[in-house]
Motif scaffolding. Structure first.
Motif, PDB file in Angstrom:
ATOM      1  N   ALA A 172      65.572  52.200 -99.515  1.00  0.00           N
ATOM      2  CA  ALA A 172      64.914  50.937 -99.857  1.00  0.00           C
ATOM      3  C   ALA A 172      63.941  51.099-101.018  1.00  0.00           C
ATOM      4  O   ALA A 172      63.813  50.194-101.860  1.00  0.00           O
ATOM      5  CB  ALA A 172      64.175  50.384 -98.633  1.00  0.00           C
ATOM      6  N   SER A 209      64.319  45.184 -97.864  1.00  0.00           N
ATOM      7  CA  SER A 209      65.165  46.275 -97.378  1.00  0.00           C
ATOM      8  C   SER A 209      64.408  47.196 -96.429  1.00  0.00           C
ATOM      9  O   SER A 209      64.959  47.667 -95.430  1.00  0.00           O
ATOM     10  CB  SER A 209      65.712  47.079 -98.561  1.00  0.00           C
ATOM     11  OG  SER A 209      66.508  46.264 -99.392  1.00  0.00           O
ATOM     12  N   LYS A 257      66.699  49.680 -94.142  1.00  0.00           N
ATOM     13  CA  LYS A 257      67.744  50.226 -95.009  1.00  0.00           C
ATOM     14  C   LYS A 257      67.336  51.565 -95.593  1.00  0.00           C
ATOM     15  O   LYS A 257      66.191  51.757 -95.997  1.00  0.00           O
ATOM     16  CB  LYS A 257      68.046  49.261 -96.165  1.00  0.00           C
ATOM     17  CG  LYS A 257      68.824  48.020 -95.765  1.00  0.00           C
ATOM     18  CD  LYS A 257      69.240  47.250 -97.016  1.00  0.00           C
ATOM     19  CE  LYS A 257      70.080  46.043 -96.667  1.00  0.00           C
ATOM     20  NZ  LYS A 257      70.532  45.317 -97.872  1.00  0.00           N
TER      21      LYS A 257
END
Length: 279
Positions: free
Chosen positions: A134, A126, A131
């Protein structure tokens, strides 16, 4: 029949947080209204294709990186890992103490300690994808429908993904299973986070050729969209290959056209550029 469009899902149709831009959904709807066919072509199994994706109005899907082909609910192709192969895979990964999950149209089935071992790997994956959150992600958040405690000796598998403790794990597993297709994901070479095993000879390109034969369609009418190395055979096979601007450098180097990133309405912009829809 208009053009036949194949779209990878993660990093192409949806962003790396799984969000589907409205511009992409609208582009697909408009393209189908103009007589084009649209299929997703993904590593996901059908159990991972959620309703919001079907709701954009697809003609069908290619799943499991090519092991499954569906057109308007009709199964054109479904090549599975055999029960014996599954048993050998599960036993081998257990012997190596490698955690894994089995990918089936009926669900994702996690190994005994995948929830714990997979957490750090999914967080790293991630982080690499940019992201938010994460560092606090759990396996359950990454795979909300994953099944824990399910049967692991199965006959409905498209492929298997396993956590790499080292790149040597991939090399040893590939040698152990010459009858299966071996790959990695989540990074290139030594940076890979996962290995995977699938049906021998299966690729997205092979699945597309099978679907075209079923449809009586021509390769000259195909357009493919992708963002990662696994998508390269698909882009090479199709008449036009489009890479997302948020994708990897390798696929962008070989693509016929590079559009904007997922979050910058790249899919919609490419549909307009290629004359599939009007601006």
């Amino acid at each position: 029949m208009g053009k036949i469009i194949f779209i990878d899902v993660d990093g192409t149709l949806v962003d790396y947080e799984g969000r589907l831009p409205e511009s992409a959904a609208e582009a697909v709807r408009k393209a189908r209204e103009r007589g084009h066919r649209v299929y997703i072509c993904t590593g996901r199994s059908k159990a991972e294709v959620y309703q919001n994706i079907w709701d954009i109005g697809l003609d069908g899907m290619i799943g499991g990186n090519g092991s499954y082909v569906e057109d308007h609910g009709h199964v054109v192709l479904h090549q599975l890992i055999t029960r014996d192969q599954c048993r050998r895979i599960v036993d081998w990964l257990h012997s190596r103490r490698l955690e894994f999950y089995l990918e089936s149209n009926n669900g994702l089935f996690a190994s005994e300690n995948f929830s714990v071992r997979g957490q750090s790997v999914m967080r790293e994956y991630s982080r690499r994808k940019g992201k938010e959150g994460a560092d606090t992600m759990t396996v359950e958040q990454a795979f909300p429908d994953m099944i824990f405690g399910g049967e692991l000796y199965r006959d409905d598998l498209n492929k298997v993904s396993y956590v790499l403790d080292s790149y040597q794990d991939f090399l040893d597993t590939r040698k152990q299973f010459p009858d299966l297709e071996s790959g990695t994901w989540g990074g290139a070479g030594e940076t890979a986070l996962f290995g995977d095993l699938g049906v021998k000879g299966i690729t997205k390109a092979h699945a597309i050729s099978t679907l075209l034969a079923y449809l009586g369609a021509k390769k000259e009418d195909t357009i493919a969209f992708g963002d990662a190395k696994i998508d390269i055979p698909m882009l090479e096979y199709c008449e036009i290959g489009v890479a997302m601007g948020s994708g990897g450098e390798e696929i962008k180097a070989m693509a016929d056209y590079v559009t904007d990133g997922v979050e910058e309405d790249g899919l919609c912009h490419a549909f307009v550029k290629l004359g599939l829809i009007e601006e």
